[in-house]
Design a protein around this motif. Structure first.
Motif, PDB file in Angstrom:
ATOM      1  N   MET A   1     -14.292  54.633   6.507  1.00 57.04           N
ATOM      2  CA  MET A   1     -14.002  55.099   5.168  1.00 57.04           C
ATOM      3  C   MET A   1     -13.199  56.387   5.270  1.00 57.04           C
ATOM      4  SD  MET A   1     -17.149  54.281   2.764  1.00 57.04           S
ATOM      5  CE  MET A   1     -17.308  52.574   2.362  1.00 57.04           C
ATOM      6  N   THR A   2     -12.207  56.497   4.415  1.00 56.72           N
ATOM      7  CA  THR A   2     -11.336  57.656   4.504  1.00 56.72           C
ATOM      8  C   THR A   2     -10.663  57.970   3.164  1.00 56.72           C
ATOM      9  OG1 THR A   2      -9.491  58.628   5.723  1.00 56.72           O
ATOM     10  CG2 THR A   2      -9.353  56.302   5.260  1.00 56.72           C
ATOM     11  N   ILE A   3     -10.418  59.239   2.962  1.00 54.01           N
ATOM     12  CA  ILE A   3      -9.616  59.752   1.853  1.00 54.01           C
ATOM     13  C   ILE A   3      -8.603  60.690   2.489  1.00 54.01           C
ATOM     14  CG2 ILE A   3      -9.615  61.081  -0.296  1.00 54.01           C
ATOM     15  CD1 ILE A   3     -11.265  58.540  -0.561  1.00 54.01           C
ATOM     16  N   THR A   4      -7.327  60.585   2.124  1.00 52.38           N
ATOM     17  CA  THR A   4      -6.311  61.469   2.692  1.00 52.38           C
ATOM     18  C   THR A   4      -5.635  62.275   1.586  1.00 52.38           C
ATOM     19  OG1 THR A   4      -4.651  59.706   2.615  1.00 52.38           O
ATOM     20  CG2 THR A   4      -5.872  59.976   4.688  1.00 52.38           C
ATOM     21  N   THR A  75      -7.998  55.935  -0.488  1.00 46.98           N
ATOM     22  CA  THR A  75      -7.095  56.575  -1.448  1.00 46.98           C
ATOM     23  C   THR A  75      -6.374  57.764  -0.820  1.00 46.98           C
ATOM     24  OG1 THR A  75      -8.394  55.888  -3.346  1.00 46.98           O
ATOM     25  CG2 THR A  75      -6.998  57.818  -3.662  1.00 46.98           C
ATOM     26  N   GLU A  76      -5.110  57.915  -1.185  1.00 45.75           N
ATOM     27  CA  GLU A  76      -4.320  59.083  -0.809  1.00 45.75           C
ATOM     28  C   GLU A  76      -4.098  59.906  -2.074  1.00 45.75           C
ATOM     29  OE1 GLU A  76      -0.260  59.619   1.567  1.00 45.75           O
ATOM     30  OE2 GLU A  76       0.016  58.837  -0.475  1.00 45.75           O
ATOM     31  N   LEU A  77      -4.463  61.182  -2.023  1.00 42.09           N
ATOM     32  CA  LEU A  77      -4.240  62.099  -3.140  1.00 42.09           C
ATOM     33  C   LEU A  77      -2.884  62.764  -2.923  1.00 42.09           C
ATOM     34  CD1 LEU A  77      -5.406  63.475  -5.686  1.00 42.09           C
ATOM     35  CD2 LEU A  77      -6.386  65.195  -4.169  1.00 42.09           C
ATOM     36  N   ARG A  89      -1.559  62.509  -8.186  1.00 40.22           N
ATOM     37  CA  ARG A  89      -1.400  61.060  -8.217  1.00 40.22           C
ATOM     38  C   ARG A  89      -2.391  60.452  -7.235  1.00 40.22           C
ATOM     39  NH1 ARG A  89       3.990  60.029 -10.263  1.00 40.22           N
ATOM     40  NH2 ARG A  89       3.867  61.289 -12.130  1.00 40.22           N
ATOM     41  N   PHE A  90      -2.900  59.308  -7.580  1.00 42.91           N
ATOM     42  CA  PHE A  90      -3.892  58.623  -6.760  1.00 42.91           C
ATOM     43  C   PHE A  90      -3.284  57.319  -6.258  1.00 42.91           C
ATOM     44  CE2 PHE A  90      -5.802  61.053 -10.145  1.00 42.91           C
ATOM     45  CZ  PHE A  90      -6.676  61.873  -9.455  1.00 42.91           C
TER      46      PHE A  90
END
Length: 107
Positions: A1-4, A75-77, A89-90
C-alpha cells in the motif's frame, strides 16, 4: 500500500505547515458525500492515532486512516495551477467515475 506526493505538492504542503508553525503532516482521507458517493478530504495532523498509516514522500508525511486507505491506495497527490485556479489534484487509480462537477468520485 502506498501514497505518493509530487515535488510540487510537497513544496506546497511544506509551505503551509511552515506558515501554520506546527504539524506532523497532512491527513488524506475520504468522506461520504456528493453525486458519486465519496470526496477527498485534506487536513493538518498534529497527533497520530495508533491505527494511522504514515507514508513519507519528498519530505512530507501523508497520514491515512484505515477506512480511507482502501479507497485511495496508490493515489498520487499533485498540485496544479490552471489559469487563476490552483489546488491539489488526486491521481487515484481506483477511481471508476467522477461526478460532473468534479467534487466526488466512485470506486
Amino acid at each position: 500500500m502506498t501514497i505518493t506526493v509530487t515535488d510540487k505538492a510537497a513544496q506546497h504542503v511544506q509551505k503551509f505547515l511552515a506558515r501554520r508553525g506546527k504539524g506532523l503532516g497532512l491527513r488524506l482521507g475520504v468522506r461520504t458525500t456528493g453525486c458519486s458517493g465519496l470526496a477527498y478530504k485534506l487536513e493538518f495532523v498534529d497527533e497520530l492515532a495508533p491505527e494511522d498509516a504514515v507514508f513519507e514522500c519528498n519530505g512530507v508525511k501523508i497520514i491515512v486512516d484505515p477506512k480511507s486507505l482502501a479507497y485511495i491506495d496508490g493515489t498520487e497527490l499533485d498540485f496544479a495551477r490552471e489559469g487563476l485556479n490552483e489546488g491539489f489534484r488526486f491521481n487515484n487509480p481506483n477511481e471508476k467515475d467522477k461526478c460532473g462537477c468534479g467534487e466526488s468520485f466512485r470506486v
